[in-house]
Design a protein around this motif. Structure first.
Motif, PDB file in Angstrom:
ATOM      1  N   GLN A  47      35.437  36.156  36.064  1.00 52.83           N
ATOM      2  CA  GLN A  47      34.394  36.964  35.440  1.00 52.83           C
ATOM      3  C   GLN A  47      34.415  36.648  33.939  1.00 52.83           C
ATOM      4  O   GLN A  47      35.485  36.492  33.371  1.00 52.83           O
ATOM      5  CB  GLN A  47      34.676  38.467  35.593  1.00 52.83           C
ATOM      6  CG  GLN A  47      35.361  38.884  36.865  1.00 52.83           C
ATOM      7  CD  GLN A  47      34.406  38.971  38.030  1.00 52.83           C
ATOM      8  OE1 GLN A  47      33.309  39.439  37.862  1.00 52.83           O
ATOM      9  NE2 GLN A  47      34.822  38.489  39.175  1.00 52.83           N
ATOM     10  N   LYS A  49      33.966  38.277  30.482  1.00 56.32           N
ATOM     11  CA  LYS A  49      33.971  39.653  29.973  1.00 56.32           C
ATOM     12  C   LYS A  49      34.001  39.689  28.457  1.00 56.32           C
ATOM     13  O   LYS A  49      34.574  38.811  27.815  1.00 56.32           O
ATOM     14  CB  LYS A  49      35.207  40.404  30.488  1.00 56.32           C
ATOM     15  CG  LYS A  49      35.203  40.690  31.961  1.00 56.32           C
ATOM     16  CD  LYS A  49      34.273  41.808  32.274  1.00 56.32           C
ATOM     17  CE  LYS A  49      34.276  42.134  33.745  1.00 56.32           C
ATOM     18  NZ  LYS A  49      33.285  43.110  34.106  1.00 56.32           N
ATOM     19  N   ILE A  51      35.542  42.044  25.796  1.00 54.43           N
ATOM     20  CA  ILE A  51      36.546  43.112  25.722  1.00 54.43           C
ATOM     21  C   ILE A  51      36.657  43.599  24.288  1.00 54.43           C
ATOM     22  O   ILE A  51      36.825  42.802  23.359  1.00 54.43           O
ATOM     23  CB  ILE A  51      37.910  42.607  26.218  1.00 54.43           C
ATOM     24  CG1 ILE A  51      37.793  42.224  27.696  1.00 54.43           C
ATOM     25  CG2 ILE A  51      38.985  43.645  26.032  1.00 54.43           C
ATOM     26  CD1 ILE A  51      39.003  41.566  28.255  1.00 54.43           C
ATOM     27  N   ARG A  61      35.207  37.631  23.689  1.00 59.47           N
ATOM     28  CA  ARG A  61      34.650  37.172  24.965  1.00 59.47           C
ATOM     29  C   ARG A  61      35.660  36.236  25.629  1.00 59.47           C
ATOM     30  O   ARG A  61      36.077  35.245  25.037  1.00 59.47           O
ATOM     31  CB  ARG A  61      33.336  36.434  24.723  1.00 59.47           C
ATOM     32  CG  ARG A  61      32.571  36.137  25.997  1.00 59.47           C
ATOM     33  CD  ARG A  61      31.256  35.487  25.691  1.00 59.47           C
ATOM     34  NE  ARG A  61      30.347  36.346  24.964  1.00 59.47           N
ATOM     35  CZ  ARG A  61      29.505  37.201  25.529  1.00 59.47           C
ATOM     36  NH1 ARG A  61      29.468  37.313  26.837  1.00 59.47           N
ATOM     37  NH2 ARG A  61      28.696  37.932  24.799  1.00 59.47           N
ATOM     38  N   ILE A  69      42.011  41.265  34.713  1.00 54.68           N
ATOM     39  CA  ILE A  69      41.332  42.480  34.241  1.00 54.68           C
ATOM     40  C   ILE A  69      42.193  43.707  34.526  1.00 54.68           C
ATOM     41  O   ILE A  69      42.317  44.601  33.690  1.00 54.68           O
ATOM     42  CB  ILE A  69      39.938  42.609  34.894  1.00 54.68           C
ATOM     43  CG1 ILE A  69      39.034  41.480  34.405  1.00 54.68           C
ATOM     44  CG2 ILE A  69      39.306  43.963  34.581  1.00 54.68           C
ATOM     45  CD1 ILE A  69      37.741  41.353  35.164  1.00 54.68           C
TER      46      ILE A  69
END
Length: 87
Positions: A47, A49, A51, A61, A69
């Motif tokens: 994925q 993400k 954060i 990123r 995660i």
């Protein structure tokens, strides 16, 4: 871009799929036999993400697996990203 997790380093693995032929003994046949194996790739559950890291007061990123995660949720974003060398 490479299919590699930024934190865990998980990447695409190569495996094999087994092709079988014949009817199972349960169903009245003489049994199933392996006729060949075919190479296949197993991709990680990646994925992308964004954060938020409160200590830095900014977003980062990263491309992560689902397991990474969960690690971030458990240990915190700053500690996990620092250990991975992304900060």
């Amino acid at each position: 871009m490479a299919k590699v997790c930024s934190i865990r380093g998980s990447k695409v693995r190569v495996g094999r799929k087994i092709h079988r032929s014949g009817l199972a003994k349960k169903k009245g046949g003489i049994g199933r036999h392996v006729t060949k194996t075919v190479k296949r790739t197993v991709s990680p559950n990646l994925q992308t993400k964004r954060i938020f890291v409160p200590e830095l007061d900014r977003y980062i990123r990263v491309k992560l697996t689902a397991k990474a995660i969960k690690t971030i949720n458990k240990n915190g974003a700053y500690a996990t990203l620092k250990k991975a060398g992304l900060i």
